[in-house]
Design a protein around this motif. Structure first.
Motif, PDB file in Angstrom:
ATOM      1  N   GLU A  42      -4.205  64.254  30.537  1.00 22.03           N
ATOM      2  CA  GLU A  42      -3.105  64.239  31.450  1.00 22.03           C
ATOM      3  C   GLU A  42      -3.346  62.983  32.242  1.00 22.03           C
ATOM      4  OE1 GLU A  42      -4.637  67.026  31.311  1.00 22.03           O
ATOM      5  OE2 GLU A  42      -3.304  68.471  30.395  1.00 22.03           O
ATOM      6  N   ALA A  43      -3.331  61.810  31.610  1.00 23.21           N
ATOM      7  CA  ALA A  43      -3.632  60.582  32.551  1.00 23.21           C
ATOM      8  C   ALA A  43      -2.728  60.372  33.453  1.00 23.21           C
ATOM      9  CB  ALA A  43      -3.859  59.321  31.334  1.00 23.21           C
ATOM     10  N   ASP A  44      -1.560  60.425  32.897  1.00 21.98           N
ATOM     11  CA  ASP A  44      -0.229  60.175  33.931  1.00 21.98           C
ATOM     12  C   ASP A  44      -0.196  60.850  35.162  1.00 21.98           C
ATOM     13  OD1 ASP A  44       0.446  58.079  31.968  1.00 21.98           O
ATOM     14  OD2 ASP A  44       2.008  59.325  31.393  1.00 21.98           O
ATOM     15  N   MET A  45      -0.946  62.195  35.058  1.00 18.49           N
ATOM     16  CA  MET A  45      -1.010  63.038  36.221  1.00 18.49           C
ATOM     17  C   MET A  45      -2.231  63.023  37.113  1.00 18.49           C
ATOM     18  SD  MET A  45       1.983  64.677  35.752  1.00 18.49           S
ATOM     19  CE  MET A  45       1.580  66.453  36.752  1.00 18.49           C
ATOM     20  N   HIS A  46      -3.109  62.007  36.657  1.00 14.61           N
ATOM     21  CA  HIS A  46      -4.459  61.838  37.490  1.00 14.61           C
ATOM     22  C   HIS A  46      -4.050  61.939  38.929  1.00 14.61           C
ATOM     23  CE1 HIS A  46      -7.269  61.111  33.884  1.00 14.61           C
ATOM     24  NE2 HIS A  46      -6.845  62.355  34.002  1.00 14.61           N
ATOM     25  N   PRO A  47      -3.196  60.974  39.327  1.00 19.29           N
ATOM     26  CA  PRO A  47      -3.080  60.739  40.833  1.00 19.29           C
ATOM     27  C   PRO A  47      -2.722  62.167  41.510  1.00 19.29           C
ATOM     28  CG  PRO A  47      -2.156  58.962  39.844  1.00 19.29           C
ATOM     29  CD  PRO A  47      -2.392  59.895  38.768  1.00 19.29           C
ATOM     30  N   LEU A  48      -1.613  62.724  40.735  1.00 12.42           N
ATOM     31  CA  LEU A  48      -1.230  64.081  41.304  1.00 12.42           C
ATOM     32  C   LEU A  48      -2.429  65.217  41.364  1.00 12.42           C
ATOM     33  CD1 LEU A  48       0.945  65.806  42.298  1.00 12.42           C
ATOM     34  CD2 LEU A  48       1.596  66.666  40.210  1.00 12.42           C
ATOM     35  N   ILE A  49      -3.460  65.467  40.284  1.00  6.40           N
ATOM     36  CA  ILE A  49      -4.402  65.993  40.180  1.00  6.40           C
ATOM     37  C   ILE A  49      -5.286  65.773  41.184  1.00  6.40           C
ATOM     38  CG2 ILE A  49      -6.216  66.909  38.600  1.00  6.40           C
ATOM     39  CD1 ILE A  49      -4.379  66.432  36.080  1.00  6.40           C
ATOM     40  N   PHE A  50      -5.723  64.526  41.215  1.00  6.03           N
ATOM     41  CA  PHE A  50      -6.681  64.109  42.473  1.00  6.03           C
ATOM     42  C   PHE A  50      -6.404  64.681  43.765  1.00  6.03           C
ATOM     43  CE2 PHE A  50      -8.427  61.079  45.592  1.00  6.03           C
ATOM     44  CZ  PHE A  50      -9.630  61.159  45.295  1.00  6.03           C
ATOM     45  N   GLY A  51      -5.008  64.297  44.035  1.00  3.41           N
ATOM     46  CA  GLY A  51      -4.505  64.772  45.487  1.00  3.41           C
ATOM     47  C   GLY A  51      -4.431  66.258  45.644  1.00  3.41           C
ATOM     48  N   LEU A  52      -4.114  66.924  44.701  1.00  2.59           N
ATOM     49  CA  LEU A  52      -4.047  68.510  44.915  1.00  2.59           C
ATOM     50  C   LEU A  52      -5.623  68.803  44.725  1.00  2.59           C
ATOM     51  CD1 LEU A  52      -2.420  71.112  44.624  1.00  2.59           C
ATOM     52  CD2 LEU A  52      -2.765  70.846  41.992  1.00  2.59           C
ATOM     53  N   PHE A  53      -6.476  68.522  44.098  1.00  5.33           N
ATOM     54  CA  PHE A  53      -7.634  69.016  44.113  1.00  5.33           C
ATOM     55  C   PHE A  53      -8.535  68.898  45.347  1.00  5.33           C
ATOM     56  CE2 PHE A  53      -7.011  70.266  39.554  1.00  5.33           C
ATOM     57  CZ  PHE A  53      -7.935  71.524  39.533  1.00  5.33           C
ATOM     58  N   LEU A  54      -8.327  67.552  45.653  1.00  7.56           N
ATOM     59  CA  LEU A  54      -8.845  66.991  47.029  1.00  7.56           C
ATOM     60  C   LEU A  54      -8.378  67.980  48.203  1.00  7.56           C
ATOM     61  CD1 LEU A  54     -10.427  64.928  48.565  1.00  7.56           C
ATOM     62  CD2 LEU A  54      -8.629  63.515  48.906  1.00  7.56           C
ATOM     63  N   SER A  55      -6.974  68.059  48.195  1.00  9.84           N
ATOM     64  CA  SER A  55      -6.584  68.853  49.217  1.00  9.84           C
ATOM     65  C   SER A  55      -7.023  70.461  49.170  1.00  9.84           C
ATOM     66  CB  SER A  55      -4.981  69.103  49.303  1.00  9.84           C
ATOM     67  OG  SER A  55      -4.390  67.991  49.020  1.00  9.84           O
ATOM     68  N   MET A  56      -6.981  70.889  48.088  1.00  7.80           N
ATOM     69  CA  MET A  56      -7.768  72.336  47.951  1.00  7.80           C
ATOM     70  C   MET A  56      -9.289  72.345  48.515  1.00  7.80           C
ATOM     71  SD  MET A  56      -5.829  74.160  44.672  1.00  7.80           S
ATOM     72  CE  MET A  56      -6.353  72.839  43.509  1.00  7.80           C
ATOM     73  N   TYR A  57      -9.888  71.167  48.057  1.00  4.71           N
ATOM     74  CA  TYR A  57     -11.456  71.315  48.285  1.00  4.71           C
ATOM     75  C   TYR A  57     -11.564  71.347  50.062  1.00  4.71           C
ATOM     76  CZ  TYR A  57     -16.049  69.492  48.795  1.00  4.71           C
ATOM     77  OH  TYR A  57     -17.529  69.315  49.029  1.00  4.71           O
TER      78      TYR A  57
END
Length: 377
Positions: A80-95
Motif C-alpha cells: 500500500e505505497a499510496d497509503m503510506h502517509p495515512l498509515i504513518f499518521g495513523l500509527f504515529l497517533s496511536m503510538y
C-alpha cells in the motif's frame, strides 16, 4: 555467476583422480575444442562429481546464516505505497496516545498515596510494560515508512524479537497476577492485606519478569541456531518469531516444538489461572445477598476482565491466523490489534470507569496548573 563459473567453483573444491583425469582431458583438447565444447565437458564433469559426493558432505554445503550482512526485508504494508502517509499518521497517533495514556496512568498511581495498593501497583507495572511493548515494533515501522526502506539488520531483528517475546509474556503474567489479586480481594477480603502485602507483590512482579526473560532468552537462542538464505523477506512489519522460523533453510522442527511448548506454558497456564480465579469470584459474588454488594464487587473486576478479554482474544486470533492461513494481510490486521490497539486501549479501560484514577488525575493536573505560574514567575 554463469554455469561455467559455478562449475569451476565446484572443481576447485575437489581432489583426487577425478580431477586429474578431467584436467588431462581438458588440457589435451584445449587447442582443438571450441569454448562451447569445453563448457559442455565442464558441466558433464560437474554432474559426475556432485553425484559422487556423500550426502553428509552436501549437508555442510547448505546455505549459511548470512542475514547479518544482507539484512531482512519487512514487507508489512509495503504493497500500500499510496497509503503510506495515512498509515504513518495513523500509527504515529496511536503510538503517542499509548505512550502518553500509560504514562498518565503511572503518574496518577505514583502521585496519589491513596492508590498505593496492590491492585494499582500491578496496574502501573502493566502500563510500563505496555509502553515498552509497543515501542519494540512501531518506531522501527515508522522509520521504515519515512526512509522508504523496509530493511532491518539481522541483529536488529533478533533484538526486536527478543523484547517482543519478553513483553508479551510479561503482559500475560501480569494480567494473571492481577486476577489473583482480585480473587483474594473478593473471596478472602479479611485476609487481603496480609496475603497481598508489599513484599509478596514485589515477589510476584519479579517472578513474572524472571519467567518472561528466561522464555525470551530461550526462544532467541533457539532462533540463532537456524540458518537463513540470502534476501529473507518477512511478510510482516516486525520480526515475528513464527514467521522468522518458517523462513529458515535449516531444520526447524525443534524450534517449532519449543515455540509451541512455550506458547502453551505462558499462554495456557495464565489463561487457566485467570479463568479459575473468575470462577471463584463469580461463586463468591453470587453468595452476596444485597444487590449493591454484588455490583460493588463486580465493578472492581470489570476493567480487568475487559483487559483480559481484549488481550487473550487478539493474541489467540494472531496465533490461529498465522497457523491456519497464509494471508499476510489478515496476519497484519490481527497483529495491529494485538500489538497496537490493546496497549492503546488499556489506559482507557482502567481509568474511564475508575473514580479513584479520575480523581487522582484531576488532582495532578490541578497541582500542575497551580505550579506553572509560579515556575514562570
Amino acid at each position: 555467476m554463469d554455469e561455467t563459473g559455478v562449475a569451476f567453483g565446484v572443481i576447485s573444491l575437489s581432489k583426487g583422480p577425478i580431477l586429474d583425469h578431467f584436467l588431462l582431458t581438458c588440457l589435451g583438447t584445449e587447442c582443438q575444442s571450441p569454448p562451447s565444447t569445453i563448457q559442455e565437458e565442464i558441466l558433464t564433469f560437474t554432474e559426475t562429481f556432485l553425484s559422487e559426493i556423500p550426502c553428509s558432505h552436501l549437508q555442510h554445503m547448505a546455505p549459511r546464516n548470512i542475514t547479518g550482512v544482507s539484512g531482512l526485508l519487512l514487507l508489512g504494508f509495503s504493497e500500500e505505497a499510496d497509503m503510506h502517509p495515512l498509515i504513518f499518521g495513523l500509527f504515529l497517533s496511536m503510538y503517542l496516545i499509548t505512550v502518553f495514556g500509560n504514562l498518565l496512568l503511572i503518574l496518577a498511581v505514583s502521585s496519589d498515596s491513596c492508590l498505593h495498593t496492590p491492585m494499582y501497583f500491578f496496574l502501573s507495572n502493566l502500563s510500563f510494560v505496555d509502553i515498552c511493548f509497543i515501542s519494540t515494533t512501531i518506531p522501527k515501522m515508522l522509520q521504515n515508512i519515512c526512509s522508504k526502506r523496509q530493511v532491518i539488520t539481522y541483529a536488529g531483528c533478533i533484538t526486536q524479537m527478543y523484547f517482543f517475546i519478553l513483553f508479551v509474556g510479561l503482559d500475560a503474567l501480569l494480567l494473571t497476577v492481577m486476577a489473583y489479586d482480585r480473587f483474594v480481594a473478593i473471596c478472602h477480603p479479611l485476609h487481603y492485606m496480609v496475603i497481598m502485602n508489599p513484599q509478596i507483590c514485589r515477589i510476584l512482579v519479579m517472578a513474572s519478569w524472571i519467567t518472561s526473560v528466561l522464555d525470551s532468552l530461550l526462544q532467541t537462542l533457539m532462533t540463532l541456531r537456524l540458518s537463513f538464505c540470502r534476501n529473507v523477506k518477512l511478510p510482516h512489519y516486525f520480526c515475528e518469531l513464527r514467521q522468522l522460523i518458517q523462513l529458515a533453510c535449516s531444520d526447524k522442527c525443534l524450534n517449532n516444538m519449543v515455540m509451541n511448548f512455550a506458547a502453551g506454558l505462558l499462554g495456557g497456564i495464565p489463561l487457566a489461572g485467570i479463568l479459575y480465579s473468575y470462577y471463584k469470584i463469580v461463586a463468591s459474588i453470587r453468595g452476596i445477598s444485597s444487590a449493591e454488594g454484588k455490583y460493588k464487587a463486580f465493578s472492581t473486576c470489570a476493567s480487568h476482565l475487559s483487559g483480559v478479554s481484549l488481550f487473550f482474544s487478539t493474541s489467540l486470533g494472531i496465533y490461529l491466523s498465522s497457523s491456519a492461513t497464509h494471508s499476510s494481510y489478515l496476519i497484519e490486521i490481527n497483529s495491529v490489534m494485538y500489538t497496537v490497539v490493546t496497549p492503546m486501549l488499556n489506559p482507557f479501560i482502567y481509568s474511564l470507569r475508575n473514580k479513584h484514577i479520575k480523581r487522582s488525575l484531576k488532582a495532578f493536573f490541578h497541582m500542575a496548573a497551580i505550579r506553572s505560574p509560579v515556575d514562570l514567575g
